[in-house]
Design an enzyme around this catalytic site. Structure first.
Site, PDB file in Angstrom:
ATOM      1  N   HIS A 130       0.838  -1.199   0.000  1.00  0.00           N
ATOM      2  CA  HIS A 130       0.000   0.000   0.000  1.00  0.00           C
ATOM      3  C   HIS A 130       0.880   1.259   0.000  1.00  0.00           C
ATOM      4  O   HIS A 130       1.888   1.311   0.705  1.00  0.00           O
ATOM      5  CB  HIS A 130      -0.887  -0.007   1.252  1.00  0.00           C
ATOM      6  N   ASN A 170      -3.618  -6.939   6.123  1.00  0.00           N
ATOM      7  CA  ASN A 170      -2.355  -6.285   6.443  1.00  0.00           C
ATOM      8  C   ASN A 170      -2.375  -4.843   5.920  1.00  0.00           C
ATOM      9  O   ASN A 170      -2.500  -4.605   4.720  1.00  0.00           O
ATOM     10  CB  ASN A 170      -1.208  -7.075   5.811  1.00  0.00           C
ATOM     11  N   ASP A 172      -0.048  -2.735   5.603  1.00  0.00           N
ATOM     12  CA  ASP A 172       1.061  -2.395   4.713  1.00  0.00           C
ATOM     13  C   ASP A 172       0.927  -3.095   3.366  1.00  0.00           C
ATOM     14  O   ASP A 172       1.662  -2.785   2.434  1.00  0.00           O
ATOM     15  CB  ASP A 172       2.401  -2.834   5.329  1.00  0.00           C
ATOM     16  N   GLU A 173       0.062  -4.084   3.281  1.00  0.00           N
ATOM     17  CA  GLU A 173      -0.057  -4.826   2.027  1.00  0.00           C
ATOM     18  C   GLU A 173      -1.340  -4.408   1.299  1.00  0.00           C
ATOM     19  O   GLU A 173      -1.401  -3.318   0.739  1.00  0.00           O
ATOM     20  CB  GLU A 173       0.065  -6.334   2.293  1.00  0.00           C
ATOM     21  N   MET A 174      -2.421  -5.184   1.370  1.00  0.00           N
ATOM     22  CA  MET A 174      -3.595  -4.780   0.603  1.00  0.00           C
ATOM     23  C   MET A 174      -4.427  -3.714   1.319  1.00  0.00           C
ATOM     24  O   MET A 174      -5.312  -3.114   0.724  1.00  0.00           O
ATOM     25  CB  MET A 174      -4.406  -5.997   0.191  1.00  0.00           C
TER      26      MET A 174
END
Lengths: 390, 390
Positions: A130, A170, A172-174
């Site tokens: 992200h 997450n 920081d991810e999706m």
């Protein structure tokens, strides 16, 4: 100046070695190369041995604690009882896998880091999440992931369903969340309809999304490589050099100790000296999941299927094939504590399966040639049509 | 079912051939393979020829209309007068190149489609843009792009500055705009400060951003490949097989007609039969820019530097190396009008430089081996530290 040689064998060897020189005499000098006549003789012998059924192949070099799991064809995947296979669910899961509307930004799909064009990984050192935040680890391929016992490099998920949900959640991810998903999906009538039919829910959330995605992922399986043709009895599928590599893989190169079975992985965790203990980029791997000292710096053995398409390698994504082969040949770095490091965490203990090999240049080229036979010929997966929003 | 063999030679040949069978007899049968003794003799001859300076190499096979531009070392890049080189500007440009805050979504950086890990391209068939929209063409590498005369596959930009601005402004790509950029950049004090110092503007917009990015891109140049070592006189840098490939490249494989000069491109546009005229995926290439019939289906000759790292190939990204070599060898598809196609656009006329080659398997393997010497050994470019927002 522009390019940092972070990935070079030299850089890592220097970085680790300068603080903790590997014990002198640990490395082996390369064994002598065979003469041309000896090599011809050897190759002829290998043909005779390996054109027999795998059960009659030469005994592999395996350490005593390792089960003999021979290389072989990938079996059919089995679906869990609480998420049975169903073509409609798989089709929905494929759409969701490619749909960026599952992410908080509306820009990132599962396929962003697991792209079929890039061996179901992303080809990058480490992935971007992200806001294009640089993540910590290299994206693993999802090919044959339905066969794996543990997901993520540190094995913190026990099922594909759990893995998908963790990435969605997450931040920081999706960068998604149940509320984000519920809202985004509610605006897409075709999805609402599908989830109602398949899961009997009015408001699909992460649980159902993860189930559909996992059902799709279980269909992403190897179709057959040149090595599989060889296993099926088409012995011309491997060249003499590739056969020499296969023999090394099973014997003197000691690869089969960890890269065994049809997927060329034991699905276990091993510390091989690349955790960057006490240095920039330190990653203690499975230890963060289990808290057990023996898991310090241990990572999941990756499958070697499609290995030529899933560069760069290792959890840090810092290596190319030639570098990895040279590192294994040298017995991998031994991580030691720096004098300035006063933490309570001992250095990772390198797996006893890792030993200096003393392979020569020809051996390394043979090994690389064999590994090339594990990658499927090019095939394309088109992103599916995605349903329109309201 | 899951995987579509769109990329396979067969699929394309069938797709084009079924409507427009290439004239029978157009293909050449593969020429006979050399005996082992003949090949040894040939390789010895090649060594003697090619260990002389390039000016004394064997005459290349070039059609009469083609200038003789020999392969060579990449010269120093020159910066345009209205955007002179400056280390501070290059450093700023590098940050901007990696910064997703230039995009409308805040998620897409220039480096998303031009990633150093992926040969400064993205490894995908075609790229993904805003909202992960599938774009039309394969992402070209920016390596050595400071030397190119025209940018984009259809050459619609005449400078890197123009190219960068066009991608930022494109609502399907970075989905930015002057107002978006002005607003986003104003929130990043370090950028405001840098633009003020370097460009004497209070509110940086697309013009200054594009200049800084272009200045950085001009520093992304080849550092040297095995082929460059060979050109510098280290003749052991190429194996006999690679040398055989170089000779074919310059002679019987006719590659030098278009892939010439230090970058292995003539910087011109050629229709080679892959425009998918009248079919799904039709792309008329440069014609859309110039409106000239002779530009129908013509695309810019790509550089072959780092070619092993920039798969998949061609504007459509539908091909792998073995497929491209086989297509060229067969003389490429001839595009013809379908009976049902009543449009006013004639079929692209294939370049006369494209001819069936009649190369045999050994030749194709030699060519591929030579192409492998044009890729630099692995090196890593770390994304720069990005300045914090307000």
């Amino acid at each position: 100046m522009l390019r940092l040689p972070l990935g070079s064998l030299l850089a890592v060897a220097t970085a680790i070695g300068s603080a903790a020189p590997a014990g002198a005499g640990e490395r082996l000098p390369p064994r002598p190369e065979r003469s041309e006549a000896e090599r011809d003789e050897h190759l002829k012998q290998l043909r005779a041995w390996y054109e027999a059924p795998p059960a009659n192949w030469p005994k592999p070099v395996l350490d005593s604690e390792v089960d003999h799991r021979e290389l072989g064809l990938v079996p059919k995947v089995s679906h869990p009882e609480d998420n049975p296979a169903d073509p409609a669910k798989v089709a929905l899961g494929k759409q969701l896998f490619f749909d960026p509307r599952l992410s908080g930004s509306g820009q990132i799909a599962c396929a962003s880091c697991h792209d079929p064009d890039l061996g179901w990984a992303d080809g990058r050192t480490t992935s971007f999440g992200h806001n294009r935040r640089k993540l910590r680890r290299n994206s693993p391929s999802i090919l044959n992931s339905g066969h794996r016992k543990a997901l993520f490099w540190d094995g913190r998920a026990g099922s594909l369903e759990e893995q998908a949900a963790a990435v969605l959640n997450n931040q920081d991810e999706m960068h998604s969340a149940d509320e984000v998903l519920v809202e985004n999906l509610a605006a897409i009538p075709e999805y609402v309809e599908s989830f109602k039919r398949l899961f009997d829910v009015k408001e699909p959330g992460i649980e159902q999304v993860a189930k559909a995605i996992a059902a799709f992922e279980r269909t992403v399986v190897s179709r057959g490589t040149r090595f599989d043709s060889f296993l099926r009895g088409r012995h011309k599928a491997l060249s003499d050099q590739e056969l020499a590599g296969l023999h090394l893989f099973r014997t003197d190169a000691r690869c089969l100790n960890c890269h065994n079975g049809p997927l060329l992985t034991d699905d276990k965790f091993h510390a091989i000296g690349l955790g960057m203990y006490g240095r920039k980029g330190e990653d203690l791997g499975r230890y963060a999941v289990t808290g057990r000292t023996e898991d310090l710096g241990a990572f999941r053995t990756p499958s070697l299927r499609d290995v030529d398409r899933t560069r760069p390698y290792m959890h840090s994504g810092l290596f190319d094939m030639d570098e990895i082969l040279r590192l294994y040949n040298a017995g991998m770095p031994t991580e030691r504590r720096r004098a300035t490091d006063t933490r309570d965490i001992p250095p990772p203990k390198k797996s006893p399966l890792i030993k200096p090999l003393g392979l020569n240049k020809q051996d390394l080229a043979d090994l690389a040639a064999f590994l090339g036979t594990l990658t499927e010929s090019n095939s394309r997966v088109s992103p599916p049509r995605l349903p329109a929003g309201l």
